[in-house]
Scaffold this active site. Structure first.
Site, short mmCIF file in Angstrom:
data_model
loop_
_atom_site.label_atom_id
_atom_site.label_comp_id
_atom_site.label_asym_id
_atom_site.label_seq_id
_atom_site.Cartn_x
_atom_site.Cartn_y
_atom_site.Cartn_z
N ARG A 37 0.82 -1.22 0.00
CA ARG A 37 0.00 0.00 0.00
C ARG A 37 0.86 1.27 0.00
O ARG A 37 0.48 2.27 0.59
CB ARG A 37 -0.94 0.04 1.22
CG ARG A 37 -1.96 -1.08 1.24
CD ARG A 37 -3.19 -0.68 2.04
NE ARG A 37 -4.03 -1.85 2.24
CZ ARG A 37 -4.48 -2.26 3.43
NH1 ARG A 37 -4.19 -1.59 4.52
NH2 ARG A 37 -5.22 -3.33 3.51
N ARG A 41 -3.46 6.33 0.61
CA ARG A 41 -4.10 7.51 1.17
C ARG A 41 -3.26 8.26 2.19
O ARG A 41 -3.63 9.35 2.61
CB ARG A 41 -5.43 7.11 1.83
CG ARG A 41 -6.53 6.77 0.84
CD ARG A 41 -7.77 6.29 1.56
NE ARG A 41 -7.52 5.00 2.22
CZ ARG A 41 -8.39 4.39 3.03
NH1 ARG A 41 -9.54 4.97 3.32
NH2 ARG A 41 -8.10 3.23 3.58
N ARG A 50 -7.11 11.27 -6.30
CA ARG A 50 -8.28 10.40 -6.19
C ARG A 50 -9.57 11.16 -5.91
O ARG A 50 -10.66 10.63 -6.09
CB ARG A 50 -8.05 9.37 -5.07
CG ARG A 50 -7.18 8.19 -5.44
CD ARG A 50 -7.98 7.01 -5.94
NE ARG A 50 -8.99 6.56 -4.98
CZ ARG A 50 -10.28 6.82 -5.07
NH1 ARG A 50 -10.75 7.50 -6.07
NH2 ARG A 50 -11.12 6.38 -4.17
N ASP A 86 -6.55 -3.12 -7.61
CA ASP A 86 -7.24 -3.72 -6.48
C ASP A 86 -7.44 -5.20 -6.77
O ASP A 86 -7.63 -5.59 -7.93
CB ASP A 86 -8.60 -3.04 -6.27
CG ASP A 86 -9.18 -3.40 -4.91
OD1 ASP A 86 -9.93 -4.40 -4.83
OD2 ASP A 86 -8.87 -2.71 -3.93
N TYR A 164 -14.44 -12.79 -0.25
CA TYR A 164 -15.09 -11.50 -0.54
C TYR A 164 -16.39 -11.68 -1.33
O TYR A 164 -17.38 -11.00 -1.10
CB TYR A 164 -14.15 -10.61 -1.37
CG TYR A 164 -13.24 -9.73 -0.57
CD1 TYR A 164 -13.74 -8.70 0.24
CD2 TYR A 164 -11.86 -9.88 -0.63
CE1 TYR A 164 -12.90 -7.86 0.96
CE2 TYR A 164 -11.00 -9.05 0.10
CZ TYR A 164 -11.54 -8.05 0.90
OH TYR A 164 -10.71 -7.22 1.61
#
Length: 367
Positions: A37, A41, A50, A86, A164
């Site tokens: 990552r 963010r 973004r 992703d 998921y």
């Protein structure tokens, strides 16, 4: 800025191959380092890029993926880039709808509930048609990196994706997905096989597009015990490495190093060492010496500083890194965190981590 190139061939010459050498078990002057990552963010420029875009729309824009992948490399002397994407693009390729819900995370509008729901999935997926945008992002980024560092491609592993698809999002217990393993073992294997076949084509396609290494994320391994892992995760993990390698050979593509990161699978390190991956990634719950003892000397280790250690003062980060390097040894080793960076982390502390790995490993290697 990122430029679009028509042909994926003629990539710039690689200037820093430390990460690839460590992955292959060759000697390195310093221990290479990158962060899961790292395009994320915690960087204000990431949030800015973004801001106006839907998350998966960003994933489908090669130009934005390229920009986000390069951002951390403008700040830190990292030894590898990992393409911004992703793991849930694979269920999307199967025809499932996934949306990113602010404050909640990825959410499937119609998760799989019954075995019959498997029939709604595409049984044959043309990865170039469905996931070509990832390949374009890789090619564009590989050119735009200008040979600075290698580019890593990735995919989620079958069990993690299956969980998921059934849970419909994150879950603390994975009880719905695990109940399939107990109640519907055959259907579970059908789904896992379908996922594995797509992942194999997807990873080969990433190498064809320019990826120089591949990481498989089995992020939900910790929800399985040794038996379920043995039955429902490991066979597919093994199969993916073997099939990807044989397809790369068939298509005369480079045999890139492959990394398996199975989070919280401390019970399976021996099996993972023999699953056909050049590198085994470790989470922060594993002692380096114990991992080395179980995995042996022929596989490179990657990891495993607790991401929360980056909340510590910079001097303390340096001490923790030094201790980590002394435990792992500086060779056949790639420094990383034991999981990804968190959004509220201070970029300066990420920089301190990267610089400490380089400084301490060089010092240890000299003496």
């Amino acid at each position: 800025t990122c430029f679009l190139f028509r042909s994926p061939k003629g990539f710039p010459k690689l200037k820093n191959d430390t990460f690839l050498r460590a992955a292959r078990g060759e000697e390195t002057e310093h221990t290479p380092v990158w962060c899961m990552r790292q395009a994320g963010r915690y960087l204000p420029e990431f949030r800015e890029t973004r801001a106006s875009q839907d998350f998966f729309a960003t994933c489908r824009s090669p130009k934005l993926c390229c920009e986000l992948t390069l951002q951390p490399l403008r700040r830190f002397p990292l030894d590898a880039a990992i393409i911004f994407s992703d793991i849930l693009v694979v269920p999307q390729a199967l025809g499932m709808e996934v949306v990113m819900v602010p404050g909640k995370g990825p959410t499937f509008t119609e998760p799989l509930k019954e075995v019959e729901d498997l029939l709604k999935l595409r049984q044959k997926v043309d990865v170039t048609a469905e996931l070509g945008y990832v390949f374009q992002a890789i090619t564009l980024t590989r050119h735009s990196l200008e040979g600075k560092v290698p580019l890593i491609g990735f995919s989620g592993a079958p069990w993690t994706l299956m969980s998921y698809m059934i849970e419909g999002g994150g879950s603390t217990t994975m009880a719905k997905a695990k109940s399939w393993l107990y109640r519907h073992p055959e259907a579970s294997h059908r789904l896992l096989r379908l996922l594995a076949d797509i992942i194999i084509d997807y990873l080969v396609g990433q190498v064809a597009a320019g990826a120089q290494a591949l990481q498989l994320f089995e992020s939900h391994a910790g929800h399985l015990g040794p038996e379920l892992f043995q039955d429902f995760a490991l066979p597919y993990i093994r199969d993916i490495s073997q099939a990807v390698k044989s397809k790369l050979k068939e298509e005369a593509l480079p045999l890139v190093p492959m990394i398996i990161f199975a989070k919280d699978a401390h019970y399976a390190l021996r099996d993972l060492a023999h699953a056909g991956y050049e590198v085994v990634g470790l989470d922060w719950t594993v002692r380096p010496q114990e991992a080395r003892a179980q995995i042996g000397k022929d596989v490179t280790l990657q990891g495993n500083l607790d991401p929360c250690a980056l909340y510590a003062p910079k001097e303390k980060i340096g001490e923790l890194v030094k201790k980590m390097l002394e435990s792992f040894g500086t060779q056949r080793y790639i420094a990383n965190l034991g999981h990804g960076l968190y959004p509220d982390m201070n970029p300066e502390h990420v920089g301190a981590f990267v610089e400490a790995v380089h400084a301490h490993s060089r010092h240890i290697n000299k003496h």
